[in-house]
Design an enzyme around this catalytic site. Structure first.
Site, PDB file in Angstrom:
ATOM      1  N   GLU A 129      -2.280  -4.493 -10.129  1.00  0.00           N
ATOM      2  CA  GLU A 129      -2.633  -5.041  -8.822  1.00  0.00           C
ATOM      3  C   GLU A 129      -1.754  -6.273  -8.568  1.00  0.00           C
ATOM      4  OE1 GLU A 129      -7.106  -5.044  -6.935  1.00  0.00           O
ATOM      5  OE2 GLU A 129      -6.796  -6.281  -8.700  1.00  0.00           O
TER       6      GLU A 129
ATOM      7  N   GLU B  28      -4.384  -4.897 -13.975  1.00  0.00           N
ATOM      8  CA  GLU B  28      -3.020  -4.926 -14.511  1.00  0.00           C
ATOM      9  C   GLU B  28      -1.979  -4.451 -13.481  1.00  0.00           C
ATOM     10  OE1 GLU B  28      -0.480  -3.293 -18.372  1.00  0.00           O
ATOM     11  OE2 GLU B  28      -2.261  -2.212 -17.704  1.00  0.00           O
TER      12      GLU B  28
ATOM     13  N   GLU C 289     -16.281   8.378   2.008  1.00  0.00           N
ATOM     14  CA  GLU C 289     -16.139   6.967   1.618  1.00  0.00           C
ATOM     15  C   GLU C 289     -16.939   6.021   2.518  1.00  0.00           C
ATOM     16  OE1 GLU C 289     -12.588   3.976   0.236  1.00  0.00           O
ATOM     17  OE2 GLU C 289     -12.353   4.889   2.205  1.00  0.00           O
TER      18      GLU C 289
ATOM     19  N   ALA D 162     -11.323  -6.469  -1.009  1.00  0.00           N
ATOM     20  CA  ALA D 162     -12.171  -5.275  -1.152  1.00  0.00           C
ATOM     21  C   ALA D 162     -11.838  -4.563  -2.440  1.00  0.00           C
ATOM     22  CB  ALA D 162     -11.947  -4.329   0.029  1.00  0.00           C
TER      23      ALA D 162
ATOM     24  N   ARG E 299       0.854  -1.188   0.000  1.00  0.00           N
ATOM     25  CA  ARG E 299       0.000   0.000   0.000  1.00  0.00           C
ATOM     26  C   ARG E 299       0.888   1.236   0.000  1.00  0.00           C
ATOM     27  NH1 ARG E 299      -5.165  -0.541  -1.709  1.00  0.00           N
ATOM     28  NH2 ARG E 299      -6.414  -1.936  -0.421  1.00  0.00           N
TER      29      ARG E 299
END
Lengths: 177, 177
Positions: free
Chosen positions: A139, A137, A118, A74, A62
């Site tokens: 990820e 692509e 969000e 998710a 991340r």
């Protein structure tokens, strides 16, 4: 409650998954203030529960927190207003390679209410059936599985910090175990 | 893990409590992509536990989600790197009018790891002593108290959705009750 009036929402910059605004607000004492607002179309997440009770988790890097995380699967909605259950079904299959015909709503969370809209709807998926992982692509995801007790331990040890994952695992355990 | 390289972080706009950036990233397959990044200096939150086990909560209007919320007391750090326990002590007193000499760390959360670095350290405060509420000029907060079981019910009913509050209450219940 006191009255807050939004006088204007000014778009400052459009991004890939968020947009950044300045909100001009009249607060109850009459003052006019400028508050940050981050607009996001929302997401869905899923707790995939295997036959033996283990939970399927995804590990990934991340950029925003400069480290890898262990999270429940998710992903963002494809379009504003997409049914979150559809998104949960899709992300489950794309990220983990499992399908499910038994997906039940657990809770909704707002990730950070001070400045962002969000919403993440969180589901529980059972009766998992092997299918095919299909990552975007850009990820890069590793699939792992853990007992609920192990996951709780990792939360208290600071090894799992992602808010949707903490909220999901603890709410699942409290409701079902 | 695969290698992600951040080539550049471009400041797009500075805000009041967040800054908005475009991160230029080389992902493991060699592609160069632009990702949103929201920078925030972090926050602290606290679960104030009364003698009888009830939790003190704050009700306030949240512009970002256009409704009022019921949350545990929390607030941003005064400066990057401020010890989060100091911020928790301060927010407890300012928002609820209670002091505590017994504050213990519970968990940390990252509110929304896909695009933001916001961290919230969550504490449990006991031995509460009446002091004086001291709200910021543009802060309008109502103080209420609830049993943990009531709060859990409100989470499953969608009446409490704030991620730090869901993560905090469920993690507190799982550890102590």
């Amino acid at each position: 409650m006191e009255k807050f009036e939004r006088i204007e929402r000014k778009l400052i910059a459009k991004g890939t998954i968020v947009d950044y605004y300045h909100d001009i607000i009249r607060v109850p004492n009459g003052n006019v203030v400028t508050w940050d607002f981050i607009g996001n179309k929302g997401a869905a997440a899923v707790i995939p529960v295997m036959e033996d009770g283990k939970i399927i988790m995804v590990r990934q890097y991340r950029n925003a927190i400069e480290r890898e995380t262990l999270e429940i699967p998710a992903g963002g909605l494809d379009f504003p207003g997409e049914p979150t259950k559809d998104a949960a079904v899709r992300e489950l299959e794309e990220e983990t390679g499992y399908k499910s015909d038994n997906i039940e709503f657990l809770i909704s969370i707002k990730t950070t209410v001070a400045f962002c809209n969000e919403n993440i709807d969180i589901y529980v998926a059972k009766n998992l059936m092997p299918s095919k992982q299909n990552l975007d692509e850009d990820e890069f995801i590793h699939v792992e599985s853990y007992d609920v007790e192990e996951l709780c331990k990792m939360i208290y040890e600071g090894k799992i910090e992602d808010s949707k994952t903490v909220a999901a695992i603890m709410s699942y355990k409290n409701k079902y175990l």
